[in-house]
Design a protein around this motif. Structure first.
Motif, short mmCIF file in Angstrom:
data_model
loop_
_atom_site.label_atom_id
_atom_site.label_comp_id
_atom_site.label_asym_id
_atom_site.label_seq_id
_atom_site.Cartn_x
_atom_site.Cartn_y
_atom_site.Cartn_z
N GLU A 271 -5.18 -5.78 -8.05
CA GLU A 271 -6.51 -6.33 -7.73
C GLU A 271 -6.40 -7.67 -7.04
O GLU A 271 -7.15 -7.98 -6.12
CB GLU A 271 -7.33 -6.49 -9.01
CG GLU A 271 -7.66 -5.19 -9.69
CD GLU A 271 -8.23 -5.41 -11.08
OE1 GLU A 271 -8.82 -6.48 -11.34
OE2 GLU A 271 -8.07 -4.50 -11.91
N ARG A 272 -5.46 -8.49 -7.48
CA ARG A 272 -5.26 -9.81 -6.88
C ARG A 272 -3.82 -9.89 -6.34
O ARG A 272 -2.87 -9.72 -7.10
CB ARG A 272 -5.48 -10.92 -7.90
CG ARG A 272 -5.33 -12.31 -7.29
CD ARG A 272 -5.63 -13.39 -8.29
NE ARG A 272 -5.51 -14.71 -7.67
CZ ARG A 272 -5.11 -15.79 -8.30
NH1 ARG A 272 -4.81 -15.73 -9.59
NH2 ARG A 272 -5.02 -16.94 -7.66
N VAL A 273 -3.73 -10.17 -5.06
CA VAL A 273 -2.43 -10.33 -4.41
C VAL A 273 -2.41 -11.70 -3.74
O VAL A 273 -3.32 -12.04 -2.99
CB VAL A 273 -2.19 -9.21 -3.36
CG1 VAL A 273 -0.87 -9.43 -2.63
CG2 VAL A 273 -2.21 -7.84 -4.02
N PRO B 256 0.80 -1.23 0.00
CA PRO B 256 0.00 0.00 0.00
C PRO B 256 0.83 1.28 0.00
O PRO B 256 0.36 2.33 -0.45
CB PRO B 256 -0.83 -0.11 1.29
CG PRO B 256 -0.91 -1.57 1.55
CD PRO B 256 0.42 -2.11 1.10
N VAL C 42 -2.46 -0.95 -5.16
CA VAL C 42 -2.26 -2.38 -4.88
C VAL C 42 -2.96 -3.17 -6.00
O VAL C 42 -4.08 -2.85 -6.38
CB VAL C 42 -2.85 -2.75 -3.50
CG1 VAL C 42 -2.77 -4.25 -3.25
CG2 VAL C 42 -2.13 -1.98 -2.40
N THR D 179 -0.27 -8.29 6.89
CA THR D 179 -1.00 -7.68 5.78
C THR D 179 -2.32 -7.07 6.24
O THR D 179 -2.72 -6.02 5.75
CB THR D 179 -1.22 -8.71 4.65
OG1 THR D 179 -1.87 -9.87 5.18
CG2 THR D 179 0.09 -9.10 4.00
N SER D 180 -2.96 -7.69 7.19
CA SER D 180 -4.20 -7.12 7.73
C SER D 180 -3.94 -5.76 8.37
O SER D 180 -4.69 -4.81 8.17
CB SER D 180 -4.82 -8.08 8.74
OG SER D 180 -6.01 -7.53 9.28
N GLY E 10 -3.76 -3.19 5.88
CA GLY E 10 -5.02 -2.91 5.18
C GLY E 10 -5.22 -3.68 3.89
O GLY E 10 -6.07 -3.31 3.09
N ILE E 11 -4.46 -4.74 3.69
CA ILE E 11 -4.70 -5.58 2.52
C ILE E 11 -4.95 -7.01 2.98
O ILE E 11 -4.53 -7.41 4.06
CB ILE E 11 -3.54 -5.52 1.48
CG1 ILE E 11 -2.24 -6.08 2.05
CG2 ILE E 11 -3.34 -4.12 0.97
CD1 ILE E 11 -1.18 -6.26 0.99
N HIS E 12 -5.65 -7.74 2.14
CA HIS E 12 -6.03 -9.11 2.51
C HIS E 12 -5.74 -10.04 1.33
O HIS E 12 -6.65 -10.42 0.59
CB HIS E 12 -7.50 -9.15 2.92
CG HIS E 12 -7.77 -8.22 4.06
ND1 HIS E 12 -7.47 -8.53 5.36
CD2 HIS E 12 -8.26 -6.96 4.07
CE1 HIS E 12 -7.77 -7.52 6.14
NE2 HIS E 12 -8.25 -6.55 5.39
N PRO E 13 -4.47 -10.41 1.18
CA PRO E 13 -4.10 -11.29 0.07
C PRO E 13 -4.57 -12.71 0.27
O PRO E 13 -4.90 -13.12 1.39
CB PRO E 13 -2.56 -11.24 0.10
CG PRO E 13 -2.24 -11.00 1.53
CD PRO E 13 -3.34 -10.11 2.05
#
Length: 146
Positions: free
Chosen positions: A74-76, A67, A72, A93-94, A97-100
């Motif tokens: 679309e798909r991580v 981030p 970011v 990652t949480s 603020g991202i949730h791969p």
């Protein structure tokens, strides 16, 4: 334990290492961790990708930094051989603020289709493989052309 790729026999070692050495996320200080700074600078310069794979994501430090580098993808997806390390990556990652998608898998036999990712990154993982050539071939296989 069923072994389907050479490094699968190391899974228990990395599970234990994950519990002992990677129980909590680490946020490297770029001013003190030159490698982290350089890798993030390079990642920030790459063209935008819609899908990204971090192969051998470990504790998720590079995924958690995404981030701060711009939009970011679309798909991580992060892959590691040890579920215990993936649990730490989920926390890191949480917090960022991202949730791969976090997938337990061996780099020598990735569970993805050919050309599935626009960007594949792999830091400090190939040297841990018992069959590094298979791992590199798998990274190339899942990377989309171009």
């Amino acid at each position: 334990m069923t072994i389907s790729a050479p490094s699968d026999q190391l899974r228990d070692v990395y599970e234990a290492r994950g519990r002992l050495e990677y129980a909590e996320p680490v946020t490297p200080d770029p001013k003190l961790d030159r490698k982290f700074e350089v890798i993030n600078d390079e990642l920030g310069r790459l063209p935008r990708a819609s899908s990204l794979l971090d192969a051998g994501c470990g504790d998720g430090r590079y995924l958690a930094a995404l981030p701060n580098l711009g939009p970011v993808p679309e798909r991580v997806v992060g892959v590691d051989i040890a579920e215990s390390i993936l649990q730490t990556a989920a926390i890191a990652t949480s917090r960022a603020g991202i949730h791969p998608e976090l997938v337990r898998a061996n780099l020598e036999q990735l569970p993805f289709a050919d050309s599935e990712f626009d960007l594949v990154m792999c830091f400090q993982a190939v040297e841990h493989l018992l069959d590094p050539q298979a791992g590199i071939q798998e990274l190339a296989r899942v990377l989309a052309p171009g």
